[in-house]
Structure formats: structure tokens, C-alpha cells
Write an enzyme that holds these catalytic residues in place. Structure first.
Site, PDB file in Angstrom:
ATOM      1  CB  SER A  19      -0.891   0.002   1.297  1.00 30.29           C
ATOM      2  OG  SER A  19      -1.443   1.216   1.292  1.00 30.29           O
TER       3      SER A  19
ATOM      4  CE1 TYR B 104      -4.067  -2.338   5.612  1.00 27.04           C
ATOM      5  CE2 TYR B 104      -3.381  -0.246   4.885  1.00 27.04           C
ATOM      6  CZ  TYR B 104      -3.619  -1.560   4.422  1.00 27.04           C
ATOM      7  OH  TYR B 104      -3.763  -1.774   3.146  1.00 27.04           O
TER       8      TYR B 104
END
Length: 336
Positions: A138, A151
């Protein structure tokens, strides 16, 4: 011989869309996730497209169960050619509102789940001196944002772990490849399932892309794994490079905009979340690969097309970065 591909997090989102692409190739597709309903629906799609599915219900935080998945895959189909790590869990909340148990769970799934999958894949690939591991990363693994500390930390850890592993494989002269695909905001069902302590419904930070855009990038990376990493979406590439060029400016910009940008005006989702248990056990609960942001999600990415040509990528990303940094300077000028 059809290729054999293991996809974790295959019941929804990017993993589900990637499974369909491999199904069209007639591949042997091992579908791994916790939710049986979503996995069964994914298996039906793969079979309808001409692939050969194998459903494996597993929590990626459980190394023994992950190893059992790898054994089952090779017993059913033979050697694993590609292993795609895509499973994750998260909580939307300020750090001080995330409990230690929640933070550990996110880390166990989102980071150690990738470690566990990579270990089981390497155990089989290294002796054969071939195979490819794709880490679905990501942009938040290089540029953190508020409300997603656990995260972001896990995605940063994946980058560090994978870079170390890559150098070890190079040292060995191994024929096994590992690559990372850095994703943008993607319209997946996670925003309906995620545990959240926000006052409004969580959302991905625009620009948002459909899971099929991400899946095409994963497939391309698996086919061309020699590059260290791939960026998907101009926003992801520009954010990463803007962070390298002007991190303090980006900190101030995200402090001003990052909270509102991750929330809609809708009421937060009610009911169960998927942090500790799946919410798609029943086939009736299957939501497919898409989330609730179809109206604002892009079905294609010009940056992804450019990414196949390094020179063009550099020019396109450079232009996006200049625009991003200039915009950040304007937005943060005079702010505290």
C-alpha cells in the site's frame, strides 16, 4: 500445464478480483480466507471462468494453518508457482483508542500473515529454485496517514521485511522472485466490515480505484517480478514521492485533511466487524470484490499502463509529484 497460484484474502476485494483473472487463464487457484461464504462464491466464479479452484479456510495469523494450506495446494495441484499475500485486518480510530489486543491482531494478520505466507511459499520454492511471491502492499506502507496507525505500521513492516528477503535471495543467486505492488485507495468491502470508532462511515481517500485495477497490477507483477515494486494509481505514486521530497509539508497537510478525507456523511455501519471473526460465513453475506463506492471509483489507471514502461513512468510520476508538492505547499502555507 496450468500454473498454480495461492491467493490469501481471496474472499473479497483485490484478492477476489485477482482470483477471477487467474480463473480466466485456466489456472489452479487456491483461495485462502476465513469467510467460507465469500470463498465458496469466489470458487464458483473461478470455475465458471475456466479455472480450477481449491477453497482453504485459514487465518493467516496461524502459521500452522498456513503451512497446511501450502501442503493442501501442492497435494491437489503440484508445485506452487505464485503465492500472493493479500489478507489484512484493520481498525479506523486514533491510536489511543485502539486497544493492545486490537493492535496485536492487526499486526498478526496484516504483517505476520505476510511473513507466514512467505515462509510457507519459500519452503517449497527454494529447493526447486523457482517461484514468485507477490506482496500486496500500500502507499500507506511508505506514507502513513492518521486514523490507521496499526495498518500503516504493518504495511511499513512488510516493505522492510521484503527488502531484506530480496537481498538474501540475490545473495544466494536464487531463481525465486519477490515483488511488492503498492496500492492506492481501492473500493473494497472492507469499509463495510472494518472495526471503526469514527463518528461517520469510513471511506478510502480519493482518488479511489476499482479492485480490478489493482488485480491487473498484481497479475502483471507476478508475470514480471524482477522489479522491486510497482505503484498503482497516480495518486499512490505521487504521494510516495511527495513524501520523500517534502515529508514535513505532507505531515501538516494530512493533519489538516486526513480525518475528514476518510469519512463520509453516512451513518457508520452497524453490526459485526471482521477483526477477530469473519462476517461472510454465510453465502448470503458475500459482497463480492466491490465496496459501496462504485460511483466514485475509477475503472482504470493511466499510471498503471505507464508502469509497464519505466521511462514513461518516470516522466508521468515526476509531473504528478510536482503537482502534488505544489498543491501541498499552497494548502499548508500559513498553517500551524
Amino acid at each position: 500445464m496450468p500454473s498454480t497460484v495461492v491467493i490469501t484474502g481471496a474472499s473479497a476485494g483485490i484478492g477476489r478480483a485477482t482470483a477471477r483473472l487467474y480463473g480466466r487463464r485456466g489456472a489452479n487457484v487456491v483461495l485462502v480466507a476465513r469467510g467460507e461464504g465469500g470463498l465458496r462464491a469466489a470458487a464458483d466464479e473461478v470455475a465458471a471462468l475456466g479455472g480450477h479452484p481449491l477453497v482453504q479456510i485459514a487465518d493467516m495469523a496461524d502459521q500452522a494453518r498456513v503451512e497446511a494450506v501450502a501442503e493442501a495446494a501442492e497435494e491437489e495441484f503440484g508445485p506452487v508457482d505464485v503465492w500472493i499475500n493479500c489478507a489484512f485486518a484493520t481498525v479506523f480510530a486514533p491510536f489511543d483508542e485502539i486497544t493492545p489486543e486490537e493492535f496485536r491482531r492487526i499486526t498478526d494478520v496484516t504483517y505476520l500473515g505476510f511473513v507466514n505466507g512467505t515462509r510457507s511459499a519459500l519452503r517449497r520454492m527454494l529447493p526447486r529454485d523457482r517461484g514468485t511471491i507477490v506482496q500486496v502492499g500500500s502507499a500507506l506502507g511508505e506514507r502513513s496517514i492518521p486514523l490507521q496507525s496499526a495498518y500503516c505500521g504493518a504495511k511499513h513492516a512488510i516493505n522492510g521485511f521484503t527488502s531484506a528477503l530480496r537481498t538474501e535471495l540475490l545473495h544466494r543467486g536464487s531463481g525465486v522472485h519477490v515483488t511488492v505492488v503498492q496500492m492506492p485507495a481501492v473500493n473494497t468491502p472492507q469499509f463495510e466490515w472494518v472495526r471503526s470508532r469514527l463518528s461517520k462511515h469510513p471511506m478510502p481517500v480519493p482518488p479511489i480505484y476499482q479492485p480490478e485495477v489493482a488485480a491487473r497490477a498484481v497479475l502483471y507483477a507476478a508475470d514480471h517480478p524482477r522489479r522491486k515494486q510497482y505503484y498503482v494509481g497516480a495518486g499512490a505514486a505521487a504521494t510516495i514521492w511527495a513524501n520523500r521530497l517534502a515529508p514535513a509539508l505532507l505531515d501538516r497537510y494530512l493533519a489538516r485533511t486526513g480525518f475528514d478525507a476518510q469519512q463520509t456523511d453516512r451513518i457508520p455501519p452497524a453490526g459485526l466487524d471482521n477483526l477477530f471473526a469473519p462476517v461472510d460465513q454465510d453465502p448470503a453475506a458475500d459482497q463480492g470484490s466491490h465496496g459501496s463506492f462504485d460511483d466514485s471509483a475509477h475503472p482504470r489507471s493511466w499510471q498503471q499502463t505507464l508502469a509497464r514502461h519505466p521511462a514513461a513512468t518516470a516522466l508521468g510520476t515526476g509531473a504528478a509529484v510536482v503537482g502534488a508538492v505544489s498543491g501541498i505547499r499552497r494548502l499548508t502555507s500559513g498553517s500551524a
